[in-house]
Motif scaffolding. Structure first.
Motif, mmCIF file in Angstrom:
data_model
loop_
_atom_site.group_PDB
_atom_site.id
_atom_site.type_symbol
_atom_site.label_atom_id
_atom_site.label_comp_id
_atom_site.label_asym_id
_atom_site.label_seq_id
_atom_site.Cartn_x
_atom_site.Cartn_y
_atom_site.Cartn_z
ATOM 1 N N ILE A 37 1.005 -1.181 -0.008
ATOM 2 C CA ILE A 37 0.085 -0.042 0.065
ATOM 3 C C ILE A 37 1.038 1.470 0.232
ATOM 4 O O ILE A 37 0.593 2.195 -0.702
ATOM 5 N N MET A 38 1.819 1.182 0.783
ATOM 6 C CA MET A 38 2.973 2.402 0.889
ATOM 7 C C MET A 38 3.258 2.681 -0.601
ATOM 8 O O MET A 38 3.748 3.610 -0.774
ATOM 9 N N MET A 39 3.919 1.617 -1.328
ATOM 10 C CA MET A 39 4.467 1.737 -2.534
ATOM 11 C C MET A 39 3.438 1.614 -3.507
ATOM 12 O O MET A 39 3.799 1.676 -4.820
ATOM 13 N N ASN A 40 2.055 2.005 -3.275
ATOM 14 C CA ASN A 40 0.999 2.134 -4.253
ATOM 15 C C ASN A 40 1.027 1.187 -5.012
ATOM 16 O O ASN A 40 0.793 1.022 -6.497
ATOM 17 N N ASP A 41 1.270 -0.303 -4.669
ATOM 18 C CA ASP A 41 1.167 -1.454 -5.436
ATOM 19 C C ASP A 41 0.335 -2.498 -4.994
ATOM 20 O O ASP A 41 0.727 -3.604 -5.233
ATOM 21 N N LEU A 42 -0.888 -2.183 -4.202
ATOM 22 C CA LEU A 42 -1.348 -3.367 -3.506
ATOM 23 C C LEU A 42 -1.910 -4.296 -4.683
ATOM 24 O O LEU A 42 -2.657 -3.778 -5.858
ATOM 25 N N GLY A 43 -1.671 -5.466 -4.218
ATOM 26 C CA GLY A 43 -2.172 -6.603 -5.060
ATOM 27 C C GLY A 43 -1.197 -7.055 -6.233
ATOM 28 O O GLY A 43 -1.216 -7.961 -6.831
ATOM 29 N N ASN A 44 0.000 -6.120 -6.492
ATOM 30 C CA ASN A 44 1.053 -6.563 -7.559
ATOM 31 C C ASN A 44 1.889 -7.099 -7.104
ATOM 32 O O ASN A 44 2.654 -7.917 -7.660
ATOM 33 N N PHE A 45 2.394 -6.705 -5.648
ATOM 34 C CA PHE A 45 3.514 -7.479 -5.008
ATOM 35 C C PHE A 45 4.834 -7.576 -6.104
ATOM 36 O O PHE A 45 5.339 -8.452 -6.007
ATOM 37 N N GLN A 46 5.071 -6.494 -6.658
ATOM 38 C CA GLN A 46 6.428 -6.596 -7.490
ATOM 39 C C GLN A 46 7.791 -6.231 -6.755
ATOM 40 O O GLN A 46 8.893 -6.445 -6.964
ATOM 41 N N LYS A 47 7.437 -5.670 -5.673
ATOM 42 C CA LYS A 47 8.493 -5.369 -4.701
ATOM 43 C C LYS A 47 8.052 -5.656 -3.389
ATOM 44 O O LYS A 47 7.060 -5.491 -2.793
ATOM 45 N N GLN A 48 9.359 -6.608 -2.500
ATOM 46 C CA GLN A 48 9.022 -7.155 -1.435
ATOM 47 C C GLN A 48 9.711 -6.074 -0.333
ATOM 48 O O GLN A 48 10.795 -5.445 -0.849
ATOM 49 N N ASN A 49 9.117 -6.254 0.945
ATOM 50 C CA ASN A 49 9.611 -5.617 1.980
ATOM 51 C C ASN A 49 11.062 -5.760 2.550
ATOM 52 O O ASN A 49 11.533 -6.585 2.124
ATOM 53 N N THR A 50 11.513 -4.856 3.435
ATOM 54 C CA THR A 50 12.817 -5.105 3.662
ATOM 55 C C THR A 50 13.023 -6.323 4.831
ATOM 56 O O THR A 50 14.217 -6.847 4.772
#
Length: 173
Positions: A37-50
């Motif tokens: 959500i923070m990356m404006n990418d909800l549902g896409n999951f193109q980038k994973q968190n730290t």
């Protein structure tokens, strides 16, 4: 960088590698939706968190320790962790795993540790300021002790993302 440093310290001092890895995986999964959500990418999951980067770095350190007698197996495991971080687009990708390795391999040489860690952050120069408190670390456990202190940092990551999402919503919607 501070999370990478703290995870490295945790790796060195943990009593259970399995529980530590399990906690990293659990909180990485828990943090993924707020991160997306923070990356404006909800549902896409193109980038994973730290926390996925921290988990892969943790596994690389575990492999270094586990396969101490076989340098080729160590290299294979470390390169595999870095490749996985790159392939899955974790936050800080392969460079985050490299940073963790620097913190671990130079843990007894604090000046070299912070210089090399700072140099490894060439692509995100503002993160180099994290080397100041890291250099000042005296090896002593801080004021947060026990399970509450340990889990504070696990919960901090997803909670600060949720706070930033709410703040962004209030300011910009």
């Amino acid at each position: 960088p501070i999370f990478c440093f703290l995870m490295t310290e945790g790796f060195v001092h943990t009593k259970s590698r399995i529980r530590y890895a399990r906690n990293l995986l659990f909180f990485a999964l828990l943090s993924e939706i707020p991160f997306s959500i923070m990356m404006n990418d909800l549902g896409n999951f193109q980038k994973q968190n730290t926390l996925f980067t921290l988990l892969l770095g943790f596994l690389a350190l575990w492999a270094l320790e586990r396969f101490a007698a076989n340098v080729w197996l160590q290299i294979l495991c470390v390169v595999s962790s870095m490749w996985a971080a790159y392939f899955f687009h974790t936050d800080y990708d392969w460079r985050g795993v490299l940073l963790i390795l620097i913190f671990y391999l130079f843990r007894y040489y604090r000046n070299s540790q912070v210089i090399l860690a700072g140099l490894s952050l060439y692509w995100e120069w503002k993160a180099c300021f994290a080397m100041i408190p890291i250099r000042m670390y005296n090896g002593q456990r801080g004021f947060l002790k026990g399970k509450a202190g340990k889990y504070f940092f696990y919960f901090f990551y997803p909670l600060h993302l949720i706070f930033l999402i709410i703040l962004r919503y209030l300011l910009y919607s």
